[in-house]
Enzyme design. Structure first.
Site, mmCIF file in Angstrom:
data_model
loop_
_atom_site.group_PDB
_atom_site.id
_atom_site.type_symbol
_atom_site.label_atom_id
_atom_site.label_comp_id
_atom_site.label_asym_id
_atom_site.label_seq_id
_atom_site.Cartn_x
_atom_site.Cartn_y
_atom_site.Cartn_z
ATOM 1 N N GLN A 71 -7.527 9.483 4.155
ATOM 2 C CA GLN A 71 -9.008 9.391 4.214
ATOM 3 C C GLN A 71 -9.539 9.289 5.491
ATOM 4 O OE1 GLN A 71 -8.900 6.175 0.707
ATOM 5 N NE2 GLN A 71 -10.922 6.841 0.822
ATOM 6 N N HIS A 72 -10.789 9.666 5.548
ATOM 7 C CA HIS A 72 -12.124 9.209 6.824
ATOM 8 C C HIS A 72 -11.785 9.993 8.064
ATOM 9 C CE1 HIS A 72 -12.266 5.689 4.178
ATOM 10 N NE2 HIS A 72 -10.999 5.166 4.631
ATOM 11 N N ASP A 226 -6.161 9.947 -0.382
ATOM 12 C CA ASP A 226 -4.983 9.658 -0.840
ATOM 13 C C ASP A 226 -4.885 8.438 -1.843
ATOM 14 O OD1 ASP A 226 -5.457 7.945 1.093
ATOM 15 O OD2 ASP A 226 -3.588 8.219 2.228
#
Ligand SMILES: Nc1ncnc2c1ncn2[C@@H]1O[C@H](COP(=O)(O)OP(=O)(O)O)[C@@H](O)[C@H]1O
Ligand SMILES: O=C(CO)[C@@H](O)[C@H](O)COP(=O)(O)O
EC number: 2.7.1.17
Length: 459
Positions: A71-72, A226
């Site tokens: 992520q991110h 994820d």
């Protein structure tokens, strides 16, 4: 037999799992490593994906595919769709001061209410503020911002115009400019992060919406972050807390009510099915075991045996090797407390490393419980779950039964299940048989938690 492929492009590697769309039975798989570092050229993810796909025997016979990914990560694209600079990953902490600025400017409660997230170094909006302040020319060139899974899905579909970029609410909810409660972007917060610039954002597709087609004609599902993919792969239900020990340590649960925690401990992310995924994430997880094994000159199995053959005896390891995200201490480092002559042994250090790692995650479970989320049992996954010591010691430290599914890649499985859902066009994801699992139970050991809390609270 229709085939689907699930991809997990995680921090350390890429995995591709091909499954039967109806039964979920594993047909074949492949994997490839990612380079080390917290700043990565997305081309390296694409190379690893190509290698993992080849290792899995190709995707030409696959009917649908979906991507789950870390992520991110901040992926900035210029007008022509080229990356502006290497991506800053979720575990890159250079944006810690930018995150503090954003919280000061808006207020923690206001961030939590607006997007369920209080910016930390990990969150995309903080990385964009860092870019605007430190690399204004790159910020000016940024025509679109997307996330690792968005970028890989876009490339699977031929990387057309920026208008064809798509994401899902699971991953969008980790940006700091998307609300999982209202399912809308907060472009004002993106603009605040970018100091007035307004890059375009991927369209947010529905949980089983087709977003494109590969060169060989496979349907591309929306993909997700994820952790949302892992929850889908495990079919996590009410009372299930998913604990993942990968590069990150993650504690999450699928719920109907989202989180809006002004302390920033719980992030109010979305899941991959239209529900919510309140989540606590630490920066230090499986690599705590990697580092301790290397310090002791042993492999993972030997580290685990050392830990299990030594009783707890006052030694505490606080595992902030890479700074920490939860609690928010980006500048912290790891520390060892309570050294005495009788506990200065490799076994005690191994035990303290496993306990320290688990205590940080137990704090996350407590945070979910304190927020009113049911925490009946833990489903333990990730590379760290391969450690027998982690599996054996977890139930006493977590204070709940720990279910360990057979070793597998549950993020890739979640992505595969989403691909099958997209292919089927049904209202709900297909029901696949659950993985075999073993349950570990033990009486709680509050003293270990108390000793850890005391050591971790020291500046
Ligand atoms: N037997 C083991 N015991 C403890 N840790 C392990 C073991 N096997 C692998 N790992 C660690 O698990 C991590 C990889 O886990 P994974 O969940 O794939 O991470 P990520 O999703 O972040 O890429 C690595 O740090 C690796 O060293
Ligand atoms: O930042 C988070 C969650 O908020 C991490 O969980 C990343 O999504 C990376 O995951 P792993 O590669 O460690 O699985």
């Amino acid at each position: 037999m229709a085939l689907v492929a699930g991809i997990d492009s995680s921090t350390q590697s890429c995995k591709v799992f091909v499954r039967d769309a109806d039964s979920g039975e594993l047909v074949r798989s492949g994997r490839a490593k990612h380079p080390d570092g917290t700043e990565i050229d997305p081309a390296a993810w694409k190379d690893a994906l190509d290698t993992a796909v080849a290792d899995a025997g190709g995707l030409d016979d696959v009917d649908a595919v979906a991507v789950g990914a870390q992520q991110h990560g901040m992926v900035c694209l210029d007008d022509g769709g080229d990356v502006v600079r290497p991506a800053l990953l979720w575990n890159d902490i250079r944006s810690a001061a930018s995150a503090r600025d954003l919280v000061d400017e808006v207020g923690a409660q206001q961030w939590a209410d607006a997007v369920g997230v209080v910016p930390l170094a990990s969150i995309t909006v903080s990385k964009l503020r860092w870019l605007a302040d430190n690399e204004p020319t790159n910020a000016d060139r940024t025509a679109a911002v997307c996330l690792p899974h968005d970028w890989l899905s876009w490339h699977l579909g031929g990387a057309g115009s920026l208008d064809t970029l798509a994401t899902d609410r699971g991953d969008a909810s980790g940006t700091g400019y998307f609300s999982a409660a209202t399912n809308t972007y907060r472009e004002d917060l993106l603009e605040l992060g970018m100091r007035g610039r307004k890059p375009r954002l991927p369209r947010v597709a529905g949980p089983s919406e087709r977003i494109g087609e590969t060169a060989s004609g496979a349907i591309i599902g929306p993909g997700t972050g994820d952790n949302a993919a892992a929850a889908l792969g495990l079919a996590a239900g009410v009372g299930d807390v998913v604990v993942s020990i990968g590069t990150s340590g993650v504690v999450s649960a699928v719920t109907d009510v989202g989180a809006a925690d002004p302390s920033g401990i719980i992030a109010g992310f979305a899941d991959a099915t239209g529900r919510q995924l309140p989540l606590v994430c630490t920066l230090n997880a499986a690599r705590v075991l990697d580092a301790t094994a290397s310090l002791l000159g042993v492999d993972h199995d030997e580290l685990s045996s050392l830990a299990l053959s030594t009783a707890s005896d006052g030694l505490v390891l606080v595992p902030y090797f890479e700074g920490e995200r939860t609690p928010n201490r980006p500048d912290a480092s790891g520390s060892i407390h309570g050294l005495r002559l009788n506990n200065s042994t490799p076994g005690h250090l191994a035990r303290a490393a496993v306990e320290g790692l688990l205590c940080g995650l137990a704090d996350g479970i407590d945070a979910l419980r304190a927020a009113g989320i049911e925490t009946r049992r833990v489903l333990l996954i990730g590379g760290g779950a391969k450690s027998a010591a982690v599996r054996e010691l977890a139930p006493a430290i977590f204070g709940v039964p720990v279910v360990v599914p057979e070793p597998g890649e549950y993020v890739a499985d979640g992505a595969a299940r989403q691909a099958a859902w997209t292919l089927a066009g049904t209202a709900e994801p297909p029901q696949w048989a659950s993985a075999r699992a073993r349950t570990y139970e033990a009486d709680p050991t509050p003293t270990i938690r108390e000793r850890y809390a005391e050591a971790a609270s020291r500046p």
